[in-house]
Design a protein around this motif. Structure first.
Motif, PDB file in Angstrom:
ATOM      1  N   MET A  66      35.858  30.255  33.481  1.00 36.83           N
ATOM      2  CA  MET A  66      36.079  31.389  34.340  1.00 36.83           C
ATOM      3  C   MET A  66      37.317  32.128  33.820  1.00 36.83           C
ATOM      4  O   MET A  66      38.341  31.527  33.545  1.00 36.83           O
ATOM      5  CB  MET A  66      36.309  30.905  35.779  1.00 36.83           C
ATOM      6  CG  MET A  66      36.704  31.992  36.715  1.00 36.83           C
ATOM      7  SD  MET A  66      37.078  31.520  38.435  1.00 36.83           S
ATOM      8  CE  MET A  66      36.208  30.039  38.721  1.00 36.83           C
ATOM      9  N   ASN A  67      37.194  33.436  33.743  1.00 41.10           N
ATOM     10  CA  ASN A  67      38.342  34.217  33.302  1.00 41.10           C
ATOM     11  C   ASN A  67      39.085  34.790  34.522  1.00 41.10           C
ATOM     12  O   ASN A  67      38.649  34.635  35.667  1.00 41.10           O
ATOM     13  CB  ASN A  67      37.937  35.318  32.316  1.00 41.10           C
ATOM     14  CG  ASN A  67      36.994  36.339  32.936  1.00 41.10           C
ATOM     15  OD1 ASN A  67      37.135  36.701  34.099  1.00 41.10           O
ATOM     16  ND2 ASN A  67      36.036  36.811  32.151  1.00 41.10           N
ATOM     17  N   LYS A  68      40.194  35.439  34.266  1.00 40.22           N
ATOM     18  CA  LYS A  68      41.050  35.957  35.335  1.00 40.22           C
ATOM     19  C   LYS A  68      40.304  36.971  36.213  1.00 40.22           C
ATOM     20  O   LYS A  68      40.418  36.954  37.438  1.00 40.22           O
ATOM     21  CB  LYS A  68      42.300  36.602  34.721  1.00 40.22           C
ATOM     22  CG  LYS A  68      43.303  37.083  35.726  1.00 40.22           C
ATOM     23  CD  LYS A  68      44.541  37.628  35.030  1.00 40.22           C
ATOM     24  CE  LYS A  68      45.552  38.141  36.013  1.00 40.22           C
ATOM     25  NZ  LYS A  68      46.764  38.633  35.354  1.00 40.22           N
ATOM     26  N   SER A  69      39.537  37.832  35.610  1.00 42.71           N
ATOM     27  CA  SER A  69      38.783  38.858  36.353  1.00 42.71           C
ATOM     28  C   SER A  69      37.770  38.221  37.308  1.00 42.71           C
ATOM     29  O   SER A  69      37.623  38.665  38.454  1.00 42.71           O
ATOM     30  CB  SER A  69      38.071  39.778  35.361  1.00 42.71           C
ATOM     31  OG  SER A  69      37.314  40.737  36.035  1.00 42.71           O
ATOM     32  N   GLU A  70      37.080  37.192  36.834  1.00 39.35           N
ATOM     33  CA  GLU A  70      36.113  36.497  37.691  1.00 39.35           C
ATOM     34  C   GLU A  70      36.812  35.799  38.856  1.00 39.35           C
ATOM     35  O   GLU A  70      36.323  35.835  39.992  1.00 39.35           O
ATOM     36  CB  GLU A  70      35.325  35.476  36.876  1.00 39.35           C
ATOM     37  CG  GLU A  70      34.385  36.094  35.877  1.00 39.35           C
ATOM     38  CD  GLU A  70      33.797  35.070  34.917  1.00 39.35           C
ATOM     39  OE1 GLU A  70      32.639  35.260  34.511  1.00 39.35           O
ATOM     40  OE2 GLU A  70      34.488  34.091  34.571  1.00 39.35           O
ATOM     41  N   ALA A  71      37.953  35.183  38.581  1.00 42.43           N
ATOM     42  CA  ALA A  71      38.714  34.495  39.633  1.00 42.43           C
ATOM     43  C   ALA A  71      39.178  35.487  40.699  1.00 42.43           C
ATOM     44  O   ALA A  71      39.076  35.211  41.896  1.00 42.43           O
ATOM     45  CB  ALA A  71      39.904  33.759  39.029  1.00 42.43           C
TER      46      ALA A  71
END
Length: 70
Positions: free
Chosen positions: A1-6
């Motif tokens: 999971m990347n920052k944008s998804e989080a």
């Protein structure tokens, strides 16, 4: 999971928290291991949202700020 998804997940969860829990009080009624009835009252406040996320805040940001930004 990347920052944008989080961030997207946290924002969606904040919306759900606001809709169903924020400002509400819930009573959980249960039987303990000795079959005795008991209850616990829980009040959901805006500053409690951070606890559910497991996020560690950077310095200078409060739990209320986090919820408001989410």
């Amino acid at each position: 999971m990347n920052k944008s998804e989080a961030i997207s997940i946290i924002s969606n969860c904040a919306d759900t928290y606001k809709k169903f829990l924020d400002g509400k009080q819930v009573v959980f009624v249960y039987r303990d291991e000795n079959n005795h009835s008991n209850f616990t009252e829980v009040k959901f406040r805006s500053y409690n949202f951070l606890h559910f996320t497991g996020v560690t805040l950077r310095k200078g940001l409060t739990a209320n700020d986090f919820y408001r930004y989410a």
